[in-house]
Motif scaffolding. Sequence first.
Motif, PDB file in Angstrom:
ATOM      1  N   VAL A  23      -4.535   0.430  -1.412  1.00 38.57           N
ATOM      2  CA  VAL A  23      -3.517   1.468  -1.392  1.00 38.57           C
ATOM      3  C   VAL A  23      -3.120   1.758   0.051  1.00 38.57           C
ATOM      4  CG1 VAL A  23      -2.972   3.857  -1.982  1.00 38.57           C
ATOM      5  CG2 VAL A  23      -4.424   2.486  -3.517  1.00 38.57           C
ATOM      6  N   ARG A  24      -1.852   1.578   0.359  1.00 39.52           N
ATOM      7  CA  ARG A  24      -1.352   1.932   1.681  1.00 39.52           C
ATOM      8  C   ARG A  24      -0.937   3.405   1.718  1.00 39.52           C
ATOM      9  NH1 ARG A  24       0.398  -2.293   5.166  1.00 39.52           N
ATOM     10  NH2 ARG A  24      -1.444  -3.590   5.401  1.00 39.52           N
ATOM     11  N   THR A  25      -0.204   3.831   0.706  1.00 40.14           N
ATOM     12  CA  THR A  25       0.192   5.240   0.611  1.00 40.14           C
ATOM     13  C   THR A  25       0.142   5.656  -0.855  1.00 40.14           C
ATOM     14  OG1 THR A  25       2.554   4.770   0.333  1.00 40.14           O
ATOM     15  CG2 THR A  25       1.742   5.024   2.587  1.00 40.14           C
ATOM     16  N   LYS A  26      -0.026   6.944  -1.068  1.00 41.85           N
ATOM     17  CA  LYS A  26      -0.023   7.513  -2.429  1.00 41.85           C
ATOM     18  C   LYS A  26       0.634   8.882  -2.361  1.00 41.85           C
ATOM     19  CE  LYS A  26      -3.327   9.592  -5.664  1.00 41.85           C
ATOM     20  NZ  LYS A  26      -3.273  10.962  -5.134  1.00 41.85           N
ATOM     21  N   ALA A  35       2.385   4.709  -5.696  1.00 38.63           N
ATOM     22  CA  ALA A  35       1.421   4.108  -4.764  1.00 38.63           C
ATOM     23  C   ALA A  35       1.982   2.801  -4.221  1.00 38.63           C
ATOM     24  CB  ALA A  35       0.084   3.850  -5.454  1.00 38.63           C
ATOM     25  N   GLU A  36       1.881   2.629  -2.906  1.00 32.16           N
ATOM     26  CA  GLU A  36       2.258   1.364  -2.266  1.00 32.16           C
ATOM     27  C   GLU A  36       1.001   0.514  -2.150  1.00 32.16           C
ATOM     28  OE1 GLU A  36       5.224   0.293  -1.138  1.00 32.16           O
ATOM     29  OE2 GLU A  36       6.387   2.097  -1.648  1.00 32.16           O
ATOM     30  N   ILE A  37       1.056  -0.682  -2.723  1.00 30.39           N
ATOM     31  CA  ILE A  37      -0.103  -1.569  -2.741  1.00 30.39           C
ATOM     32  C   ILE A  37       0.183  -2.790  -1.873  1.00 30.39           C
ATOM     33  CG2 ILE A  37      -1.765  -2.799  -4.174  1.00 30.39           C
ATOM     34  CD1 ILE A  37      -1.544   0.213  -4.764  1.00 30.39           C
ATOM     35  N   ASN A  38      -0.775  -3.155  -1.039  1.00 29.13           N
ATOM     36  CA  ASN A  38      -0.635  -4.322  -0.162  1.00 29.13           C
ATOM     37  C   ASN A  38      -1.914  -5.144  -0.232  1.00 29.13           C
ATOM     38  OD1 ASN A  38      -0.879  -5.752   2.654  1.00 29.13           O
ATOM     39  ND2 ASN A  38       1.276  -5.176   2.469  1.00 29.13           N
TER      40      ASN A  38
END
Length: 461
Positions: A23-26, A35-38
């Motif tokens: 998770v980069r951001t939530k 949620a941004e997933i990388n």
Amino acid sequence: MFPLIKEILTLSPPQDLVIRGWVRTKRDMKNLVFAEINDGSCFSSIQCTFDGIFVPPGLSTGSAVEITGRLIPSPAPGQAVEIAASSIQLIGEALGEEKNGIPPYPLQKKRHSLEFLREMPHLRGRTNTLAAVMRVRSKLSYAVHRFFQDRGYHYLHTPVITGNDAEGAGSMFRVTALDPAGLPKKKEDFYAGDFFGRETFLTVSGQLEAETYAAALSRVYTFGPTFRAENSNTARHLAEFWMIEPETAFFRLPENMALAEDFLKFCFTEILDECAEDMAFFDERIEKGLIKTIRLVAESDFVHLRYTDAIAELEKAQNSRPFEFKPHWGCDLQSEHEKFLAEEFIKGPVIVTDYPKEIKAFYMKQNNDGKTVRAMDVLVPRLGEIIGGSEREENLSALERRMVELGMDTKRYNWYLDLRRYGAVPHSGFGLGFERLVQYVTGMANIRDVIPYPRAAGQLY
């Protein structure tokens, strides 16, 4: 194998799939969670949306997750697709706040300085900048091998432990198996009781050993770690770094220069083609105009300039724009001199040749004037020297004479002199510090930010 996010972003919706990453951001919005997933496969992350009731406890920035969902067109600007999640599994928690004495995940959603990140090399690869650097580094490594393999070169592993100093610099790490608590009191007994029975070092170059195999396989290259015990706390120095060193039998200086030019052009073109997204980030956030400079080098014919002529131009320029180090014939070119030649005089890449022998290594072939050697330095705008090389001295008596002049122990290099005794041929090579190449194409200001774990004076993680 499950698809990487880099691959998922190229798929056409709708599709059911599973993604895995960090998770980069939530952020929470009413009953929805975004949620941004990388997963590190590319610069971009993928947005996942799911009902707030599905959110597992402990989900936060840095957490490792597995998300099942459906790839759909994204209504949000800046992204073509997103994941409508149906389930989310927390694989590895990353604390959002201190718990049981364990500090929170240090890379929260904010901008961190490179100095701060340098203190945690084990985590900094999760940031946009360092992840992009490492992807470019990986592609460059592959490009190095492709270039030489496609041209009939054999990859050679040269020793890390050595008894010889290829450069005569003397700034080498000593290697010993002796117990510090029981070191011999007499100097003459010190090395006799050591593992190899003689003074031993970590290598500063694989060149000399590569020359021996060029005399057997014609074309070889090394690509491995080298070490310098220079107590230099600067943005340009590392104690451990990787070197690329081709050696080619039957090559004289002109062929060596052509190889170096082709090599740089190949590497730069590969990076511009294969790492476009990462390079756009570096151009926008790290150094404006970076891509333009790299493309200039990749598309230019390298100018050839003799050292004597270069000094004449520098002395002429000194009248209107004084250098910190005054240029004169016999001086070693400083970074300011090299940048002037590439950026202002030539306005492009330039190869300076025929340096005074006094400022170059013992193995370089002397010219007929008795004052200069067939050396070359490749200079590029924004950096200065990026490659150094030469035609090697294949004449036995000339090489021995030069070694004696420099006070070298020829007996320790008897194996190297054997190359001149048995089937000697003209041969040439060059060296390129890999981290300097990565630094150049990424625009990173500090060389410690282009290697996974930097080793420098006083820094060991």
